[in-house]
Design an enzyme around this catalytic site. Sequence first.
Site, PDB file in Angstrom:
ATOM      1  N   TYR A 167     -14.492 -11.746   0.473  1.00  0.00           N
ATOM      2  CA  TYR A 167     -13.816 -11.315  -0.665  1.00  0.00           C
ATOM      3  C   TYR A 167     -14.441 -11.546  -1.784  1.00  0.00           C
ATOM      4  CZ  TYR A 167     -11.900 -15.795  -1.560  1.00  0.00           C
ATOM      5  OH  TYR A 167     -11.792 -17.361  -1.897  1.00  0.00           O
ATOM      6  N   GLY A 231       2.205  -6.004 -11.843  1.00  0.00           N
ATOM      7  CA  GLY A 231       2.700  -4.597 -11.590  1.00  0.00           C
ATOM      8  C   GLY A 231       3.915  -4.677 -10.863  1.00  0.00           C
ATOM      9  N   GLU A 352       2.583  -1.755  -3.880  1.00  0.00           N
ATOM     10  CA  GLU A 352       2.180  -3.248  -4.327  1.00  0.00           C
ATOM     11  C   GLU A 352       2.794  -4.445  -3.691  1.00  0.00           C
ATOM     12  OE1 GLU A 352       2.175  -3.329  -8.807  1.00  0.00           O
ATOM     13  OE2 GLU A 352       2.184  -1.165  -8.839  1.00  0.00           O
ATOM     14  N   SER A 355       7.792  -5.908   1.589  1.00  0.00           N
ATOM     15  CA  SER A 355       8.555  -7.049   1.401  1.00  0.00           C
ATOM     16  C   SER A 355       8.146  -8.303   2.364  1.00  0.00           C
ATOM     17  CB  SER A 355      10.147  -6.599   1.942  1.00  0.00           C
ATOM     18  OG  SER A 355      10.790  -5.671   1.283  1.00  0.00           O
TER      19      SER A 355
HETATM   20  C1  LIG Z   1       3.680   6.326  -1.899  1.00  0.00           C
HETATM   21  C2  LIG Z   1       2.396   5.228  -2.125  1.00  0.00           C
HETATM   22  C3  LIG Z   1       1.747   4.843  -3.319  1.00  0.00           C
HETATM   23  C4  LIG Z   1       0.759   4.274  -3.159  1.00  0.00           C
HETATM   24  N1  LIG Z   1       0.057   3.841  -4.142  1.00  0.00           N
HETATM   25  C5  LIG Z   1      -1.166   3.082  -4.225  1.00  0.00           C
HETATM   26  C6  LIG Z   1      -2.011   2.881  -5.288  1.00  0.00           C
HETATM   27  O1  LIG Z   1      -1.843   3.542  -6.211  1.00  0.00           O
HETATM   28  N2  LIG Z   1      -3.147   1.984  -5.240  1.00  0.00           N
HETATM   29  C7  LIG Z   1      -3.340   1.374  -3.986  1.00  0.00           C
HETATM   30  O2  LIG Z   1      -4.504   0.675  -4.032  1.00  0.00           O
HETATM   31  N3  LIG Z   1      -2.579   1.421  -2.738  1.00  0.00           N
HETATM   32  C8  LIG Z   1      -1.238   2.203  -3.117  1.00  0.00           C
HETATM   33  N4  LIG Z   1      -0.648   2.240  -1.753  1.00  0.00           N
HETATM   34  C9  LIG Z   1      -0.863   1.572  -0.743  1.00  0.00           C
HETATM   35  C10 LIG Z   1       0.395   0.437  -0.464  1.00  0.00           C
HETATM   36  O3  LIG Z   1      -0.054  -0.525  -1.382  1.00  0.00           O
HETATM   37  C11 LIG Z   1       0.009  -0.164   1.040  1.00  0.00           C
HETATM   38  O4  LIG Z   1       0.712   1.070   1.595  1.00  0.00           O
HETATM   39  C12 LIG Z   1       0.827  -1.390   1.077  1.00  0.00           C
HETATM   40  O5  LIG Z   1       0.379  -2.486   0.514  1.00  0.00           O
HETATM   41  C13 LIG Z   1       0.945  -1.716   2.582  1.00  0.00           C
HETATM   42  O6  LIG Z   1      -0.126  -1.484   3.399  1.00  0.00           O
HETATM   43  P1  LIG Z   1      -0.383  -0.644   4.671  1.00  0.00           P
HETATM   44  O7  LIG Z   1       0.463   0.653   4.246  1.00  0.00           O
HETATM   45  O8  LIG Z   1      -1.698  -0.562   5.006  1.00  0.00           O
HETATM   46  O9  LIG Z   1       0.524  -1.311   5.696  1.00  0.00           O
HETATM   47  P2  LIG Z   1       0.197  -2.457   6.685  1.00  0.00           P
HETATM   48  O10 LIG Z   1      -0.593  -3.812   5.720  1.00  0.00           O
HETATM   49  O11 LIG Z   1      -0.584  -2.104   7.853  1.00  0.00           O
HETATM   50  O12 LIG Z   1       1.524  -3.324   6.975  1.00  0.00           O
HETATM   51  C14 LIG Z   1       2.267  -2.762   8.165  1.00  0.00           C
HETATM   52  C15 LIG Z   1       3.481  -3.604   8.430  1.00  0.00           C
HETATM   53  O13 LIG Z   1       2.838  -5.202   8.890  1.00  0.00           O
HETATM   54  C16 LIG Z   1       3.420  -5.967   8.078  1.00  0.00           C
HETATM   55  N5  LIG Z   1       2.454  -7.139   7.915  1.00  0.00           N
HETATM   56  C17 LIG Z   1       1.196  -6.940   7.470  1.00  0.00           C
HETATM   57  N6  LIG Z   1       0.643  -8.192   7.505  1.00  0.00           N
HETATM   58  C18 LIG Z   1       1.455  -8.860   7.516  1.00  0.00           C
HETATM   59  C19 LIG Z   1       1.658 -10.524   7.471  1.00  0.00           C
HETATM   60  N7  LIG Z   1       0.456 -11.117   7.228  1.00  0.00           N
HETATM   61  N8  LIG Z   1       2.707 -10.907   7.668  1.00  0.00           N
HETATM   62  C20 LIG Z   1       3.848 -10.481   8.104  1.00  0.00           C
HETATM   63  N9  LIG Z   1       3.946  -9.126   7.866  1.00  0.00           N
HETATM   64  C21 LIG Z   1       2.750  -8.400   7.662  1.00  0.00           C
HETATM   65  C22 LIG Z   1       3.770  -5.252   6.792  1.00  0.00           C
HETATM   66  O14 LIG Z   1       4.854  -5.884   5.993  1.00  0.00           O
HETATM   67  C23 LIG Z   1       4.257  -3.941   7.205  1.00  0.00           C
HETATM   68  O15 LIG Z   1       5.697  -3.872   7.553  1.00  0.00           O
HETATM   69  C24 LIG Z   1       0.601   3.286  -2.014  1.00  0.00           C
HETATM   70  C25 LIG Z   1       1.219   3.530  -0.769  1.00  0.00           C
HETATM   71  C26 LIG Z   1       2.273   4.411  -0.858  1.00  0.00           C
HETATM   72  C27 LIG Z   1       3.000   4.803   0.272  1.00  0.00           C
END
Ligand SMILES: Cc1cc2nc3c(=O)[nH]c(=O)nc-3n(C[C@H](O)[C@H](O)[C@H](O)COP(=O)(O)OP(=O)(O)OC[C@H]3O[C@@H](n4cnc5c(N)ncnc54)[C@H](O)[C@@H]3O)c2cc1C
Length: 369
Positions: A167, A231, A352, A355
């Site tokens: 990172y 944010g 962002e 939960s």
């Molecule tokens: C409409 C929309 C707009 C968005 N806008 C932006 C944007 O402008 N810029 C940007 O950069 N991103 C954006 N995002 C992305 C968003 O921030 C991510 O979708 C979000 O952070 C979740 O990541 P993921 O979808 O990869 O889910 P994952 O990280 O794959 O998570 C899947 C599930 O696993 C759970 N999980 C993952 N890791 C853990 C852990 N360590 N412990 C417990 N549970 C865990 C999560 O809570 C979730 O329930 C957007 C998403 C959407 C749907």
Amino acid sequence: MFKEMVYKFAEEQIKPFSAEMDREGNFRKDIIAKFFELGLMGIEIPEQYGGTGSTFFMSVLAIEALSMIDASAAIYVDVQNTLVNNALLRWGSEDLKRKYLPLLAAEKLGAYALSETGSGSDAFALRARAEDKGDHFLLNGQKMWTTNGGEADLFIIFANVNPEAGYRGITAFLVERAFDGFSVGKKEDKLGIRASSTCELIMDNCRVPKENVLGEVGKGYKVAIETLNEGRIAIGAQMLGISQAALNYGSQYSHEREQFGRQIADFQAIQFQIADSATQLEAARLLVYNAARLKDAGENFLKEAAMAKLFSSRMAEKITSQVLEIYGGYGYTREYPVEKLYRDAKIGQIYEGTSNMQLQTIAKYLLSK
Ligand SMILES: Cc1cc2nc3c(=O)[nH]c(=O)nc-3n(C[C@H](O)[C@H](O)[C@H](O)COP(=O)(O)OP(=O)(O)OC[C@H]3O[C@@H](n4cnc5c(N)ncnc54)[C@H](O)[C@@H]3O)c2cc1C
């Protein structure tokens, strides 16, 4: 007064188009232009750079007021103020601020691109790469889920300059839409906030001048974490607006609808559902406002911001669902406004930081003491 002014604007200028924009999955450009005219796109940008020179709290109020009418409208203003402008204000060199802040306050939409197909919650596992070429960087990779991506002119893009360093190689770049090797890809077809554009970005040997590094090389992880900490308070505000709108509709409808020869508002069960929802909303509002107040006062707000987003997004799902039930079968149709609020509320638990990630932040803070 400010909140009321933004609400009135939204009611007059956005509401008439809201259902159509939702259906078509497209936001009107003339409304984005009005956000700029009203000064809603540079709320915290100091006047010397063409902004309003106001506080984060005011951004929160604007987002809450817009969300009462249209949560997609709110997210345009949200990303601009709380992710893009804030990152630039905090981490940008004086030259970058002078170049980009006046444009962001007056006419150019920004976007914030951290997430990728393989990295969401684990954001720092991002695979976009940046190669140092002397006077410029070459960016390669792909971003996903970029809010505002369809219309934005300026993108904050996170890429790794040194993957071996993990990172500590992540760096934030300011990328103009017109830069060579940059393009916007597929737009998502979504459940809620459908009018807001959510797009893929593609960097194919995208040439970014060295001076467009935001903050220091290798310190992009700090830019990302600290910007998102702020944010998420504003996402809490978006959830407040959606919930307030639902509650207003639910209260009104409970007086209009008659069953068993009386208004459904006369039934104690409905009264209690409304009273309980209003109490939940008040609690969420105090959490969001308190986190925003702490931020403006320069106090630590990490835990409070995570709590505000966690609580208010859960509350919004619950209240919009409850109000949909108050509407009965009508609530389930597109003829009435509450099914849209229900769909729009869901995103609060995902972007962002999901939960689970908010819970992780809160727990880490509490248990590290
Ligand atoms: C409409 C929309 C707009 C968005 N806008 C932006 C944007 O402008 N810029 C940007 O950069 N991103 C954006 N995002 C992305 C968003 O921030 C991510 O979708 C979000 O952070 C979740 O990541 P993921 O979808 O990869 O889910 P994952 O990280 O794959 O998570 C899947 C599930 O696993 C759970 N999980 C993952 N890791 C853990 C852990 N360590 N412990 C417990 N549970 C865990 C999560 O809570 C979730 O329930 C957007 C998403 C959407 C749907």
